[in-house]
Design a protein around this motif. Structure first.
Motif, short mmCIF file in Angstrom:
data_model
loop_
_atom_site.label_atom_id
_atom_site.label_comp_id
_atom_site.label_asym_id
_atom_site.label_seq_id
_atom_site.Cartn_x
_atom_site.Cartn_y
_atom_site.Cartn_z
N VAL A 8 -5.90 81.02 -36.45
CA VAL A 8 -4.44 80.97 -36.34
C VAL A 8 -4.08 79.80 -35.42
CG1 VAL A 8 -2.39 82.20 -35.57
CG2 VAL A 8 -4.26 83.46 -36.67
N SER A 9 -3.16 78.95 -35.86
CA SER A 9 -2.80 77.77 -35.07
C SER A 9 -1.58 78.04 -34.20
CB SER A 9 -2.54 76.57 -35.97
OG SER A 9 -1.42 76.81 -36.80
N GLY A 10 -1.47 77.23 -33.15
CA GLY A 10 -0.33 77.37 -32.25
C GLY A 10 -0.29 76.21 -31.28
N ARG A 11 0.58 76.33 -30.29
CA ARG A 11 0.74 75.32 -29.25
C ARG A 11 0.49 75.95 -27.90
NH1 ARG A 11 0.98 70.03 -31.30
NH2 ARG A 11 1.92 70.16 -33.37
N LEU A 12 -0.30 75.25 -27.08
CA LEU A 12 -0.63 75.78 -25.77
C LEU A 12 0.57 75.72 -24.83
CD1 LEU A 12 -2.87 76.80 -23.79
CD2 LEU A 12 -3.22 74.41 -23.17
N ILE A 13 0.82 76.82 -24.15
CA ILE A 13 1.82 76.85 -23.09
C ILE A 13 1.12 76.59 -21.76
CG2 ILE A 13 3.52 78.26 -21.86
CD1 ILE A 13 3.93 79.81 -24.49
N VAL A 23 -0.04 81.06 -25.67
CA VAL A 23 0.09 80.19 -26.83
C VAL A 23 1.29 80.63 -27.67
CG1 VAL A 23 -1.03 79.48 -29.00
CG2 VAL A 23 -2.40 79.76 -26.92
N THR A 24 2.04 79.64 -28.16
CA THR A 24 3.10 79.92 -29.13
C THR A 24 2.52 79.75 -30.52
OG1 THR A 24 4.80 79.08 -27.63
CG2 THR A 24 5.39 79.31 -29.95
N LEU A 25 2.45 80.83 -31.30
CA LEU A 25 1.88 80.76 -32.64
C LEU A 25 2.82 80.00 -33.57
CD1 LEU A 25 0.49 84.40 -33.10
CD2 LEU A 25 -0.67 82.38 -32.20
N ASP A 26 2.23 79.16 -34.44
CA ASP A 26 3.03 78.36 -35.36
C ASP A 26 3.74 79.24 -36.40
OD1 ASP A 26 2.38 75.95 -34.19
OD2 ASP A 26 0.63 75.63 -35.47
N THR A 33 -0.99 86.02 -25.62
CA THR A 33 -1.98 85.69 -24.60
C THR A 33 -3.36 85.81 -25.23
OG1 THR A 33 -0.57 86.48 -22.81
CG2 THR A 33 -2.92 86.27 -22.34
N ALA A 34 -4.13 84.73 -25.16
CA ALA A 34 -5.47 84.69 -25.77
C ALA A 34 -6.53 84.67 -24.69
CB ALA A 34 -5.61 83.46 -26.65
N HIS A 35 -7.69 85.22 -25.02
CA HIS A 35 -8.84 85.15 -24.13
C HIS A 35 -9.46 83.76 -24.22
CE1 HIS A 35 -13.26 85.87 -23.23
NE2 HIS A 35 -12.64 86.09 -22.09
N CYS A 36 -9.72 83.16 -23.07
CA CYS A 36 -10.33 81.83 -23.01
C CYS A 36 -11.77 81.98 -22.50
CB CYS A 36 -9.53 80.93 -22.08
SG CYS A 36 -10.25 79.29 -21.84
N GLU A 48 0.05 70.93 -21.79
CA GLU A 48 1.05 71.75 -22.46
C GLU A 48 1.47 71.13 -23.79
OE1 GLU A 48 5.56 73.60 -21.71
OE2 GLU A 48 4.53 72.46 -20.13
N GLY A 49 1.52 71.95 -24.83
CA GLY A 49 1.98 71.50 -26.13
C GLY A 49 0.92 71.05 -27.10
N ILE A 50 -0.35 70.97 -26.66
CA ILE A 50 -1.40 70.55 -27.59
C ILE A 50 -1.62 71.63 -28.64
CG2 ILE A 50 -2.58 69.06 -25.92
CD1 ILE A 50 -4.65 71.32 -25.58
N ARG A 51 -2.09 71.21 -29.80
CA ARG A 51 -2.40 72.14 -30.89
C ARG A 51 -3.69 72.89 -30.56
NH1 ARG A 51 -1.16 72.02 -36.24
NH2 ARG A 51 0.94 71.71 -35.43
#
Length: 235
Positions: A8-13, A23-26, A33-36, A48-51
């Motif tokens: 699933v793609s999104g943009r990093l907050i 992450v904001t999901l596209d 909130t994702a586990h890193c 911030e904002g990278i795919r």
């Protein structure tokens, strides 16, 4: 390695508390909130904002539904999930992509050795010759284009592993360090001595003791990661 489910793609907050990322999901314009799964600093990779790409899970016992897998920054695809490298290097070894480590008869993962440690991969042949293989995930690139570096933060544990690899060589075994460069914009890897001088010294001592060093690059997409590119050693 193909991903088990579509990412699933999104943009990093932001990344925070080391193991969490918002992450904001596209698709849904929803913030999750994702586990890193990366204990390093991820220097230069948390803009911030990278795919980014996440693996979703339907396991109801998980606290977080998503795991952060990939990111794209300045045109480069980067694999940041540090639970992946051992499996990727195992795949490469079984496919003969590191010729110097080919010819083994048995491969085991997470085998106890040294001083209360576990080796990432243990190779054994019919003559009971053992090769201890430590794997490091490399994501840092700064300054010179095409040059990856390790580590991206001070790693006392990493220096300890190098010392234990050297001990295995002194005991008559073989030992190898494999740097898995999970960036598709790098063709060489070096030690970031300015970030961790102690690791640099431990690396030099391991080389002198006879520890072998290899580097492998990856083709990376949102469908799969293929560890198949030769990477130069710039030590």
């Amino acid at each position: 390695m193909k991903f088990d489910v579509p990412l699933v793609s999104g943009r990093l907050i932001k990344r925070y508390k080391r193991f969490m990322a918002d992450v904001t999901l596209d698709a849904f314009e929803e913030v999750v909130t994702a586990h890193c799964a990366n204990s390093g600093s991820m220097m230069g990779l948390t803009r911030e904002g990278i795919r980014v790409w996440l693996t979703p899970s339907d396991n109801p016992k998980r606290k977080l539904k998503y795991s952060w897998e990939l990111l794209e920054i300045d045109g480069a695809m980067v694999g940041i999930n540090t639970s992946r490298p051992n499996g990727l290097v195992e795949e490469a070894l079984r496919d003969g992509r590191i010729p110097e480590l080919a010819g083994f008869d048995n491969l085991r993962r997470e085998v106890k050795y040294g001083k209360n440690s576990r080796i990432d991969i243990l190779l054994e042949d019919r003559d009971l010759q053992k090769t201890y293989v430590e794997v490091k995930n490399v994501t840092l690139a700064r300054g010179d284009m095409g040059l990856a570096e390790f580590p991206d933060a001070v790693t006392t544990r990493g220096a300890k592993h190098l010392s234990e690899l050297a001990d295995m060589v002194r005991e008559g075994h073989q030992a190898a360090m494999v740097f898995l460069v999970q960036r598709n914009d790098c063709d060489a890897v070096a030690i970031a001595r300015d970030i961790d001088k102690a690791y640099g010294a431990a690396f030099d001592a391991a080389l002198e003791a006879g520890v072998q060093v290899y580097a492998l690059g990856c083709e990376i997409s949102s469908e799969e990661i293929i560890p198949n590119r030769p990477i130069k050693l710039a030590f």
